[in-house]
Design an enzyme around this catalytic site. Sequence first.
Site, PDB file in Angstrom:
ATOM      1  CG  HIS A 156      -7.112  25.407  -9.296  1.00  0.00           C
ATOM      2  ND1 HIS A 156      -5.904  26.228  -9.815  1.00  0.00           N
ATOM      3  CD2 HIS A 156      -7.828  26.150  -8.668  1.00  0.00           C
ATOM      4  CE1 HIS A 156      -6.280  27.123  -9.434  1.00  0.00           C
ATOM      5  NE2 HIS A 156      -7.410  27.308  -8.667  1.00  0.00           N
ATOM      6  CG  LEU A 209      12.931  30.526  -9.720  1.00  0.00           C
ATOM      7  CD1 LEU A 209      14.203  29.917  -9.097  1.00  0.00           C
ATOM      8  CD2 LEU A 209      12.893  29.473 -11.183  1.00  0.00           C
TER       9      LEU A 209
HETATM   10  N1  APR Z   1      10.755  26.472  -7.483  1.00  0.00           N
HETATM   11  C1  APR Z   1      10.120  27.528  -6.694  1.00  0.00           C
HETATM   12  N2  APR Z   1       9.336  28.347  -7.523  1.00  0.00           N
HETATM   13  C2  APR Z   1       9.338  28.393  -8.906  1.00  0.00           C
HETATM   14  C3  APR Z   1      10.126  27.257  -9.613  1.00  0.00           C
HETATM   15  C4  APR Z   1      10.704  26.443  -8.729  1.00  0.00           C
HETATM   16  N3  APR Z   1      11.507  25.470  -9.329  1.00  0.00           N
HETATM   17  N4  APR Z   1       9.838  27.189 -10.966  1.00  0.00           N
HETATM   18  C5  APR Z   1       9.022  28.499 -10.938  1.00  0.00           C
HETATM   19  N5  APR Z   1       8.844  28.956  -9.856  1.00  0.00           N
HETATM   20  C6  APR Z   1       7.655  30.029  -9.737  1.00  0.00           C
HETATM   21  C7  APR Z   1       7.710  30.998 -11.022  1.00  0.00           C
HETATM   22  O1  APR Z   1       8.644  32.056 -10.529  1.00  0.00           O
HETATM   23  C8  APR Z   1       6.246  31.431 -10.802  1.00  0.00           C
HETATM   24  O2  APR Z   1       5.995  32.462  -9.884  1.00  0.00           O
HETATM   25  O3  APR Z   1       6.423  29.360  -9.737  1.00  0.00           O
HETATM   26  C9  APR Z   1       5.481  30.134 -10.117  1.00  0.00           C
HETATM   27  C10 APR Z   1       4.448  29.678 -11.268  1.00  0.00           C
HETATM   28  O4  APR Z   1       3.645  30.544 -11.412  1.00  0.00           O
HETATM   29  P1  APR Z   1       2.411  30.141 -12.630  1.00  0.00           P
HETATM   30  O5  APR Z   1       2.929  29.501 -13.483  1.00  0.00           O
HETATM   31  O6  APR Z   1       1.551  31.226 -12.542  1.00  0.00           O
HETATM   32  O7  APR Z   1       1.546  28.904 -11.755  1.00  0.00           O
HETATM   33  P2  APR Z   1       0.496  29.107 -10.756  1.00  0.00           P
HETATM   34  O8  APR Z   1       0.788  30.244  -9.742  1.00  0.00           O
HETATM   35  O9  APR Z   1       0.520  27.798 -10.152  1.00  0.00           O
HETATM   36  O10 APR Z   1      -0.989  29.264 -11.440  1.00  0.00           O
HETATM   37  C11 APR Z   1      -2.141  29.185 -10.657  1.00  0.00           C
HETATM   38  O11 APR Z   1      -3.323  29.458 -12.830  1.00  0.00           O
HETATM   39  O12 APR Z   1      -3.630  28.999 -14.653  1.00  0.00           O
HETATM   40  C12 APR Z   1      -3.931  28.829 -13.563  1.00  0.00           C
HETATM   41  O13 APR Z   1      -5.102  26.972 -12.670  1.00  0.00           O
HETATM   42  C13 APR Z   1      -3.944  27.441 -13.155  1.00  0.00           C
HETATM   43  O14 APR Z   1      -3.279  26.293 -10.954  1.00  0.00           O
HETATM   44  C14 APR Z   1      -3.025  27.383 -12.071  1.00  0.00           C
HETATM   45  C15 APR Z   1      -3.161  28.722 -11.588  1.00  0.00           C
END
Ligand code: APR
Length: 239
Positions: free
Chosen positions: A115, A209
């Site tokens: 990304h 998480l």
């Molecule tokens: N350890 C493990 N998992 C965690 C922790 C932690 N300490 N804290 C939060 N999480 C988990 C949450 O439960 C959630 O499922 O991380 C995940 C984060 O999800 P999102 O906020 O949706 O982020 P992500 O999956 O990386 O988003 C993907 O979406 O908006 C676009 O380009 C952006 O790269 C991003 C993509």
Amino acid sequence: MKTNYHIKKEDFVVILTGAGISAESGIKTFRDSDGLWENHPVEKVATPEGFRADPKLVWQFYKERYNQLSEVEPNPGHYALAELEDYLQGNFSLITQNVDDLHRRAGSKKILEMHGQLNSCFCTRCKKHYSVKDIDLNIDVPSCIACGADLRPDIVWFGEMPYFMDEIDEALRKATYFMTIGTSGQVYPAAQFLLFARSYGVKTLGVNLTEPENRSFIEEFHLGKSGEVLPKLVKLFIN
Ligand code: APR
């Protein structure tokens, strides 16, 4: 904690990380409560249309995230993945959806930043790339020294094709294990890498998480914080 797997040096491991692995470093995720998308409408700050409509607003959003990089550090989850990469001596590929630099600062080498990255930007016309550290961030919308057009953050926005898709498919095809960490599994194409891996006969693991959307494709799932789970899991994998 226990795992069904013992990773041998000749195994090939592919990792996908998301915002969750950087959460314990103090970087907001996107979809957790008080996440980035709660306070910034995606269509305004994470689409090409949003940039065309208000490049100043988009640069402000990414400047804030770029400036935060100097205030945060990698956490034990990042270091555990760097340790696993060292053990595997190159039989390893780290795909990240994250645009922070914490994997690199933790010592990971074979990183596919699908990304983009906050440290980079490029010209909207001639595509010349710049390190963000080399441009004047006091300017609302920095311009290209070569052709004068607006620069844009080197971030893959919604509706744009992620980077390294060929390399990612090649890695998934030769993987022994595919592990997804800290991602909600809601954004494509990353969310379907688990499905590809399963179709290629790759063993799939997950650390998160909460239960991610694509949990059903994960054979061995560890619920918890990656900064706590990964150091223990990597020790079990390699000893
Ligand atoms: N350890 C493990 N998992 C965690 C922790 C932690 N300490 N804290 C939060 N999480 C988990 C949450 O439960 C959630 O499922 O991380 C995940 C984060 O999800 P999102 O906020 O949706 O982020 P992500 O999956 O990386 O988003 C993907 O979406 O908006 C676009 O380009 C952006 O790269 C991003 C993509």
